[in-house]
Design a protein around this motif. Sequence first.
Motif, short mmCIF file in Angstrom:
data_model
loop_
_atom_site.label_atom_id
_atom_site.label_comp_id
_atom_site.label_asym_id
_atom_site.label_seq_id
_atom_site.Cartn_x
_atom_site.Cartn_y
_atom_site.Cartn_z
N LEU A 211 59.27 -14.53 -76.99
CA LEU A 211 57.90 -14.16 -77.30
C LEU A 211 57.89 -12.92 -78.18
CD1 LEU A 211 54.81 -14.65 -76.53
CD2 LEU A 211 55.20 -12.91 -74.76
N LEU A 212 57.08 -12.95 -79.25
CA LEU A 212 56.88 -11.79 -80.11
C LEU A 212 55.44 -11.33 -79.98
CD1 LEU A 212 57.68 -9.82 -82.39
CD2 LEU A 212 57.06 -11.61 -84.03
N LEU A 213 55.25 -10.06 -79.65
CA LEU A 213 53.93 -9.46 -79.51
C LEU A 213 53.76 -8.39 -80.58
CD1 LEU A 213 53.92 -8.98 -75.63
CD2 LEU A 213 52.93 -10.88 -76.94
N VAL A 214 52.72 -8.53 -81.40
CA VAL A 214 52.45 -7.59 -82.49
C VAL A 214 51.04 -7.04 -82.34
CG1 VAL A 214 52.34 -7.29 -85.00
CG2 VAL A 214 53.97 -8.92 -84.02
N SER A 215 50.92 -5.72 -82.30
CA SER A 215 49.59 -5.11 -82.32
C SER A 215 49.35 -4.49 -83.68
CB SER A 215 49.46 -4.05 -81.21
OG SER A 215 50.21 -2.91 -81.50
N LEU A 216 48.14 -4.65 -84.17
CA LEU A 216 47.78 -4.26 -85.54
C LEU A 216 46.64 -3.27 -85.53
CD1 LEU A 216 47.74 -7.86 -87.00
CD2 LEU A 216 49.43 -6.12 -87.59
N ARG A 217 46.86 -2.11 -86.09
CA ARG A 217 45.78 -1.17 -86.33
C ARG A 217 44.99 -1.65 -87.54
NH1 ARG A 217 45.59 5.38 -87.22
NH2 ARG A 217 44.03 5.36 -88.88
N ARG A 218 43.68 -1.78 -87.38
CA ARG A 218 42.81 -2.24 -88.46
C ARG A 218 41.84 -1.11 -88.86
NH1 ARG A 218 42.17 -7.44 -89.37
NH2 ARG A 218 41.61 -6.55 -91.41
N GLY A 219 41.30 -1.25 -90.05
CA GLY A 219 40.40 -0.24 -90.59
C GLY A 219 41.00 0.43 -91.81
N GLU A 220 40.23 1.29 -92.44
CA GLU A 220 40.69 1.99 -93.63
C GLU A 220 41.92 2.83 -93.30
OE1 GLU A 220 40.62 2.87 -97.65
OE2 GLU A 220 39.34 1.48 -96.54
N PRO A 221 43.03 2.63 -94.03
CA PRO A 221 44.24 3.40 -93.72
C PRO A 221 44.05 4.89 -94.01
CG PRO A 221 44.76 1.43 -95.00
CD PRO A 221 43.28 1.59 -95.04
N PRO A 222 44.72 5.75 -93.26
CA PRO A 222 44.69 7.18 -93.55
C PRO A 222 45.44 7.49 -94.83
CG PRO A 222 46.28 6.74 -91.84
CD PRO A 222 45.58 5.43 -92.12
N THR A 223 45.26 8.68 -95.34
CA THR A 223 45.90 9.06 -96.60
C THR A 223 47.13 9.93 -96.39
OG1 THR A 223 44.44 10.98 -96.77
CG2 THR A 223 43.71 8.94 -97.84
N ASP A 224 47.46 10.28 -95.14
CA ASP A 224 48.57 11.19 -94.89
C ASP A 224 49.90 10.49 -94.64
OD1 ASP A 224 47.84 10.15 -92.47
OD2 ASP A 224 47.56 12.08 -91.45
N ARG A 225 49.90 9.15 -94.65
CA ARG A 225 51.14 8.38 -94.50
C ARG A 225 50.90 6.96 -94.97
NH1 ARG A 225 48.40 9.24 -90.01
NH2 ARG A 225 48.29 7.76 -88.28
N MET A 226 52.00 6.27 -95.30
CA MET A 226 51.88 4.91 -95.80
C MET A 226 51.39 3.99 -94.71
SD MET A 226 54.85 2.45 -97.39
CE MET A 226 55.65 2.26 -95.81
N MET A 227 50.30 3.27 -95.01
CA MET A 227 49.74 2.34 -94.03
C MET A 227 48.93 1.30 -94.77
SD MET A 227 47.48 3.20 -90.60
CE MET A 227 48.67 4.39 -90.00
N PHE A 228 48.87 0.10 -94.19
CA PHE A 228 48.15 -1.02 -94.79
C PHE A 228 47.23 -1.64 -93.74
CE2 PHE A 228 52.27 -0.56 -96.78
CZ PHE A 228 51.98 -0.57 -98.15
#
Length: 218
Positions: free
Chosen positions: A155-172
């Motif tokens: 089993l693979l469990l993935v949680s995803l942060r959604r919303g506008e990414p912050p500008t202080d680190r790489m995020m999508f």
Amino acid sequence: MVETGGNSTPPGAPPAGSSSAAGVQPYYAQHAAGLGQRYGSVTFEEVHGGVLDLLPPAPAAALDAGAGTGRDAAALARRGYQVVAVEPVHELREVAQSRHPNENVRWVADSLPELARLEGTFDVALVSAVWMHLPPPARGRAMERLAALLAPTGLLLVSLRRGEPPTDRMMFDIPAEEVVRDGERAGLRRVRLIDGGADHLGRDEVWWQAVALRKGEE
């Protein structure tokens, strides 16, 4: 946590990957102590309650990829799982081991997408609040590698942060549907998609999705 491709690699950390941008690991290294307190303010059960019924019976082999400050790895160990926690940021590993000194967790300095230092297979793999740091070229490779690390019905469990990414680190901002498609290409099938989860840290601009994928046929 993902490999960032920075100009220097801390002792004991894996080589920098060419597919990821600089700026992720330095942020987490700088803020490790504060993040340990912040992430520890909510429980494993609060964050992952929507998928806990899918966990295999303990004892089973569990992988926490991008384990950060160790909350989830420690919780899995307390539930009786044999846990390998992967985290490339030295400072986060130090915080994790300080906050959870008695938990039966094996810590490994490694990173997505390669996870080159891992061997064997796992009955469950958790990738919590990590996938959003992977740039597009790395996501398919990461999914293929995770699928290869899963046991035949793993089993693979993935949680995803959604919303506008912050500008202080790489995020999508990555939708769950993309993760499901990548999983299907890697031979995994969708078991559950949880949509619209509120942020447990009270950030109005952030919401969460969770995806459960399983290897093998129904």
